[in-house]
Design an enzyme around this catalytic site. Sequence first.
Site, PDB file in Angstrom:
ATOM      1  CG  HIS A  39      -6.356 -51.587   9.603  1.00  0.00           C
ATOM      2  ND1 HIS A  39      -6.540 -52.644   8.745  1.00  0.00           N
ATOM      3  CD2 HIS A  39      -6.484 -52.094  10.853  1.00  0.00           C
ATOM      4  CE1 HIS A  39      -6.765 -53.742   9.461  1.00  0.00           C
ATOM      5  NE2 HIS A  39      -6.744 -53.438  10.734  1.00  0.00           N
ATOM      6  CG  ASP A  57     -10.529 -47.779   6.854  1.00  0.00           C
ATOM      7  OD1 ASP A  57     -11.596 -48.090   7.407  1.00  0.00           O
ATOM      8  OD2 ASP A  57      -9.456 -48.377   7.069  1.00  0.00           O
ATOM      9  CD  GLN A  99     -11.080 -48.839  14.832  1.00  0.00           C
ATOM     10  OE1 GLN A  99     -11.827 -48.566  15.776  1.00  0.00           O
ATOM     11  NE2 GLN A  99     -10.578 -50.052  14.673  1.00  0.00           N
ATOM     12  CE  LYS A 144     -12.636 -52.769  12.890  1.00  0.00           C
ATOM     13  NZ  LYS A 144     -11.792 -53.588  13.735  1.00  0.00           N
ATOM     14  CB  CYS A 202      -3.779 -54.589  11.263  1.00  0.00           C
ATOM     15  SG  CYS A 202      -4.150 -56.261  11.750  1.00  0.00           S
TER      16      CYS A 202
END
Length: 423
Positions: free
Chosen positions: A140, A217, A220, A243, A381
């Site tokens: 991302h 990261d 998600q 999220k 993104c």
Amino acid sequence: MSTAVKLPARESAPHEMSDYDVERIRADFPILREKAHGHTLVYLDNAATSQKPKAVIDAIVGYYEHENANIHRGVHYLSERATEEFELARKSAQKFINAPRPSEIIFVRGATEAINLVAQTYGRTHVHAGDEVLITAMEHHSDIVPWQILCEQQGAKLKVAPINDRGELILAEFERLLTPRTKIVGVGHVSNALGTVNPVREIVTMAHARNIPVLVDGAQAAPHVAIDVQQLDCDFYAISGHKMYGPTGIGILYGKQALLEAMPPYQGGGDMISSVTFEKTSYNRVPHKFEAGTPDMAGAIGLRAAIEYLQKLGMNNIAAHEHQLLEYATRAVSAIPGVRIIGTARHKASVLSFVIEGVHPHDIGTILDQQGIAIRTGHHCAQPVMECFKIDATARASFGIYNTKEEIDALVRGIKKVQEVFA
Ligand code: 7TS
């Protein structure tokens, strides 16, 4: 590129799903009763942000109604109570990702701020002219641009490990790109554009064999899979609260204690100091050293409610439910002539990106929206991912704990309607 998609059997046996009551879960989310353009809302944009259960909304309201005060500074009743709640939220986050210590949890605005923090503190200390930062082609923008800024500041180079046409990281290439110049690795746990789940444990092992720290990261991943930072052995892990059914404006940066202690502060201000004179300031201990100014107390308390909500459902049950949805959707959508799925990794979570022959993804999104179906369209993104697949954009449906097979049926009907309109 193949469109025949077959998801593999889960690595671990799927949990018994009999007690996963999706209708009861849906009843906890007031917004799911909203209509969109006169239709029952079908919310399939969970990768952008998830909806919030009543428990989270109530926790935020309850905080402002009963506990609001600035933390870590007042001696009065409310300040002590707010401080206690904020620190309980930290412990809850610690347990959620199995971090060894609460002091390894830094509250930030979200994954974006978490990654910028590491780039500007650890990065500026350890990355110098001629050094390299290694990321992957499926990151991302939040896990690209902070490293680019760092590299520009320091005269370092950003290296990118390639992906194959299924959207999987090519591990051998990744390993080849780990050089004596590599000072840090940034890698997404789950790709927001493709749904690929990266083999983080293997990546960490490869990097650690060369004494290179790894930032994961996890924006998600946190809503979909159980996270154990000790098992992953990653050095940093970034999460966005919004999220994972929590509020916006709050996120988590996990960092190993020794690294955090050695890092310079990110921002200066109140709470991050132990003493200030005009000649010299000394900094507070971690995590407070990285939490300058009044933090988002209500956000942290709302995030705690979200964590408790997820824990009650069980992350393995959630993963099993969403895996079934993704399999069902993958089968149904890939069976529609003229539709191509982008991202066919063997190990995927939650995300179904697709393109329809002869229709721009924005038009797909608009026509689905008219039927009450919310998806995201665009480059998500993750523009370099689009470049890998030689496309500008995709339509992306992303699933969460409250989605159902009936909603996927609605998506499939919607896609057919799009094709009719453009026939
Ligand atoms: N990392 C990944 C993998 C993401 O998917 C996102 C947001 C971020 C970082 C940034 O998170 P933030 O909460 O700090 O903004 N992804 C998306 C998306 O897929 N659609 O909208 C935002």
